[in-house]
Design an enzyme around this catalytic site. Sequence first.
Site, PDB file in Angstrom:
ATOM      1  N   GLY A  23      12.889  27.845  28.216  1.00 36.71           N
ATOM      2  CA  GLY A  23      13.972  27.223  27.458  1.00 36.71           C
ATOM      3  C   GLY A  23      13.507  25.927  26.825  1.00 36.71           C
ATOM      4  O   GLY A  23      12.344  25.542  26.974  1.00 36.71           O
TER       5      GLY A  23
ATOM      6  N   ASP B 239      22.959  11.970  34.343  1.00 34.96           N
ATOM      7  CA  ASP B 239      23.148  13.065  33.377  1.00 34.96           C
ATOM      8  C   ASP B 239      23.558  14.343  34.112  1.00 34.96           C
ATOM      9  O   ASP B 239      23.004  15.412  33.880  1.00 34.96           O
ATOM     10  CB  ASP B 239      21.846  13.276  32.579  1.00 34.96           C
ATOM     11  CG  ASP B 239      22.057  14.099  31.321  1.00 34.96           C
ATOM     12  OD1 ASP B 239      23.228  14.362  30.966  1.00 34.96           O
ATOM     13  OD2 ASP B 239      21.057  14.501  30.703  1.00 34.96           O
TER      14      ASP B 239
END
Length: 349
Positions: A87, A200
Amino acid sequence: MVLDNGRVKHYKVKKLDNGPYFVSKTRTFSTLKTLVQHYSEQADGLCVRLGEPCKKNEAPQTYGLSYNTVDQWEIDRSTIKLLRKLGAGQFGEVFEGLWNGTTSVAVKTLKNGSMDAEDFLREAQIMKRLRHAKLIQLYAVCTMEEPIYIITELMKNGSLLEYLQKDKGSTLSFSDQIEMAAQVASGMSFLELQNYIHRDLAARNVLVGENNICKVADFGLARVFMNENVYEIKDGTKFPVRWTAPEVIRYNKFTIKSDVWSFGILLYEIMTFGQMPYPTMTNYQVIQQVPEGHRMSCPLKCPKFMYHMMTECWNGKEQERPTFETLLWRLEDYFEQDVSSYDDANNFH
Ligand code: ATP
């Protein structure tokens, strides 16, 4: 944890003070061994008779790739072979790789210039010490030349976001959703204890292995990137505003409580099988309206207690948000209930 026809079910073995062990109060056992023996012979109310003990398919709790990397974990990049791309994110690409021709690993390659190597190394020293079953283990790094490589354990099923979106509720049950949320809370409560801030937390930064095993990834990385101003707030496309607590939007104030806010958004992602938070709003509207008190409403088919937990995480006063420790025990407590009621439609909002 019991595997029943490919589905994971949870039972809590309880114990009375100085008394016997039991799953159901109607049958108690003086030792754990006799309890396991009994349920191996007959299901007696469990979803299935106990079979083989669970095989540990997950990567072992490795503290580094080898003895050498324990202290000296800058490794030679020629020992890493990139096999296939898994990815890509904002800062680079992720590959499945093989280290020394033997060990499967994930390799994050960072775009040139996306961070300062020294700054990253300082953060990585801390990240490497953070070892927990629900945190992605950092194995090694290659920082001598660009692109910087970050080598971590490999998770077979990729990001939780993709995993949820692919499933859409076809195989994942409500108890699976709770279990996944509890695992994230477990990893986060460890970070909380270490006084470490993720910065995050989102479903895209949680990775899934076999049997719905979830681990928190990318902790602390955002801080290193942020120094480079890549996560600049004004540029709404780059900053993950939909996961960001109001005090971060307003004053850039990151704390473990801003992680708790993001955890509330992550719960929303889990309950909606990976829907974009604030689906009808633009980033600009989120930045404007959330600090003014706007909150998402309860997702469809989401039990009230889960929505309540989200809204607690989204308390405007950060000190009033729960700790990850509390969130964890509340999620785990859910499994204390009668197992047959887990997926009961009556539980839903
Ligand atoms: P961002 O860079 O904005 O945080 P992101 O988290 O999706 O976005 P990456 O962390 O670069 O980006 O990861 C990209 C993808 O690579 C993930 O969505 C996941 O599918 C896959 N991936 C990342 N790390 C691993 C890993 N350790 N094991 C297996 N797949 C991984």
